[in-house]
Enzyme design. Structure first.
Site, PDB file in Angstrom:
ATOM      1  CG  PHE A   1      38.147  42.797  45.719  1.00  0.00           C
ATOM      2  CD1 PHE A   1      39.266  41.960  46.159  1.00  0.00           C
ATOM      3  CD2 PHE A   1      37.540  42.933  44.709  1.00  0.00           C
ATOM      4  CE1 PHE A   1      39.794  41.271  44.929  1.00  0.00           C
ATOM      5  CE2 PHE A   1      38.064  42.272  43.684  1.00  0.00           C
ATOM      6  CZ  PHE A   1      39.230  41.287  43.694  1.00  0.00           C
TER       7      PHE A   1
ATOM      8  CG  ASP B   1      32.009  41.295  49.116  1.00  0.00           C
ATOM      9  OD1 ASP B   1      31.937  40.029  48.995  1.00  0.00           O
ATOM     10  OD2 ASP B   1      32.328  41.992  47.767  1.00  0.00           O
TER      11      ASP B   1
ATOM     12  CE1 TYR C   1      36.954  34.206  42.634  1.00  0.00           C
ATOM     13  CE2 TYR C   1      34.635  34.086  41.504  1.00  0.00           C
ATOM     14  CZ  TYR C   1      35.937  34.880  42.044  1.00  0.00           C
ATOM     15  OH  TYR C   1      36.295  36.357  41.743  1.00  0.00           O
TER      16      TYR C   1
ATOM     17  NE  ARG D   1      45.384  37.351  48.970  1.00  0.00           N
ATOM     18  CZ  ARG D   1      44.351  37.250  48.238  1.00  0.00           C
ATOM     19  NH1 ARG D   1      43.373  37.870  48.754  1.00  0.00           N
ATOM     20  NH2 ARG D   1      44.042  36.680  47.441  1.00  0.00           N
TER      21      ARG D   1
END
Ligand code: PLP
Length: 415
Positions: free
Chosen positions: A130, A202, A227, A376
């Protein structure tokens, strides 16, 4: 799999031990939500909790709530609720700041720890990580100006050989946000340690999505997001894990007063507190932070192994249905078929991926688009049903069969 029909999906839902948990989420009528890997759905309890925090704790009790409502302890209390989901122990996790900021703290602390003993200068990560993870490492190492450099590995297969005697830190995202590739955390961490490197994981796409056992894997540090699969609400604070063995030597540069041993002594000099709270920096967004508990309370009613079983069944079904019912179309699976390498999503490429996903969203089937040409779909076992998988694939088949997408679709700021 091709013999499967809509009724067999209904039967799967009837036999699903997690089926009742869906009622605890607010999901709009007519929407199939396959984007809980980007923004989790709202637990119904969040609306009442927000009302309570705002009207009672803030509106009525005012400043007293820092003590009376436990606002000051909230990062630690939530960290302890989250800990079992990731194989952490009590007092090793705090919910605080953003994933980007927590990465900064963890990378800085890891490099500091290495520099006390070694001359190692390389951070190994993946080019497909990411972007913010790479950017934070770039920004910090440029700022330090001590000759640190990033080694961006092109594929998971190259990782092991890239980790060597020059590696200071291996920084990886456990489940790749784009492909859903799931790394073997224990094996990579063991190799990193054998080479003298530290391992930072991560968990943005793993916490609440796949079973994680940080202690069994002997990871050094971890960060992650609340989130996404944890349903904490838009922009809810992230988390950082530092095992007890590393806490005393966890030195990061964001030494704000919340990480001080005696914050209200108002001392003129920084003195880090002993435990995990040294990973804190400053005052937290309490309204948003408080919502994280509502998401975690749903997880407390089930287990990560039950979630994993359903997650794999959902992604297996989605992949099988797309490949049988949409076989006339140029869709390519980029998510690993092997369960051991798959997170809780399925991604397909299509030449017109962006236009197709926009058409699907207009029909109420919400997935998302990621560069390059990837559609996705995230599967969240707490509220996604097998019937949703069937209906989503039928929506996709219909859009593709009828070319019901616009190649002129304007790109939104958030894709
Ligand atoms: C979602 C995600 C982030 C988000 O970082 P923020 O600081 O919350 O914007 C970071 N890393 C990974 C791997 C992610 O998937």
């Amino acid at each position: 799999m091709t013999s499967l029909d809509r009724n067999s999906c209904i039967a799967l839902d009837q036999a699903d031990p997690l089926a009742d948990l869906r009622q605890q989420f607010s999901l709009p009528e007519g929407v199939i939500y396959l984007d809980g890997n980007s923004l989790g759905a709202m637990p119904k309890a969040s609306a009442a909790r927000a009302q309570q925090v705002i009207a009672q704790e803030w509106g009525t009790d005012l400043i007293k709530s820092w003590n009376k409502a436990g606002w000051f302890d909230l990062p630690s209390r939530l960290g302890n609720l989250l800990a079992p989901l990731i194989g952490a122990r009590a007092d090793e996790v705090v919910v605080t700041d953003s994933t980007s900021i927590n990465l900064f703290k963890a990378i800085a602390a890891a490099l500091h720890l290495q520099a006390e003993q070694t001359q190692r200068k390389v951070i190994v990560t993946e080019r497909s990580n990411f972007p913010t993870d790479i950017y934070m490492a770039e920004g910090l190492t440029r700022w330090l100006d001590k000759g640190y450099r990033l080694h961006l590995v092109e594929s998971p297969e190259e990782l092991i050989s890239a980790i060597n005697a020059e590696t200071a830190l291996v920084m990886l995202t456990h489940v790749n946000y784009r492909t859903g590739y799931l790394h073997d955390m224990a094996a990579i961490t063991a190799h990193a340690h054998q080479q003298g490197a530290l391992a930072l994981w991560d968990l943005a796409h793993s916490a609440g999505a796949v079973p994680v056992d940080l202690h069994t894997a002997k990871a050094d540090f971890a960060v992650g997001c609340t989130y996404k699969y944890l349903n904490g609400g838009p922009g809810s604070p992230a988390f950082i894990w530092v095992p007890q063995t590393h806490q005393a030597s966890f030195n990061h540069p964001l030494t704000g007063w919340w990480g001080h041993a005696t914050p209200f002594a108002m001392q003129p000099s920084f003195n880090a507190t002993a435990g995990i709270r040294r990973a804190l920096c400053g005052t937290q967004p309490i309204v948003s932070l408080a919502m994280v508990e509502c998401g975690l309370q749903v997880f407390a009613q089930t287990s990560m192994s039950a979630i994993r079983t359903k997650s794999l069944a959902l992604t297996d079904l989605f992949i099988a249905l797309v490949e049988s019912r949409c076989q006339a179309h140029p869709l390519q699976l980029v998510t690993p078929r092997a369960h051991a390498q798959r997170g809780s999503q399925a991604s397909f490429t299509h030449p017109h991926a962006y236009a197709v996903i926009q058409a699907l969203i207009e029909r109420g089937v919400i997935g998302d688009y990621r560069e390059p040409a990837i559609m996705r779909f995230g599967f969240t076992p707490l509220y996604t049903r097998f019937i949703d998988v069937w209906d989503a694939v039928e929506g996709l088949r219909d859009v593709l069969d009828n070319k019901a997408y616009s190649l002129n679709a304007e790109r939104n700021a958030v894709t």
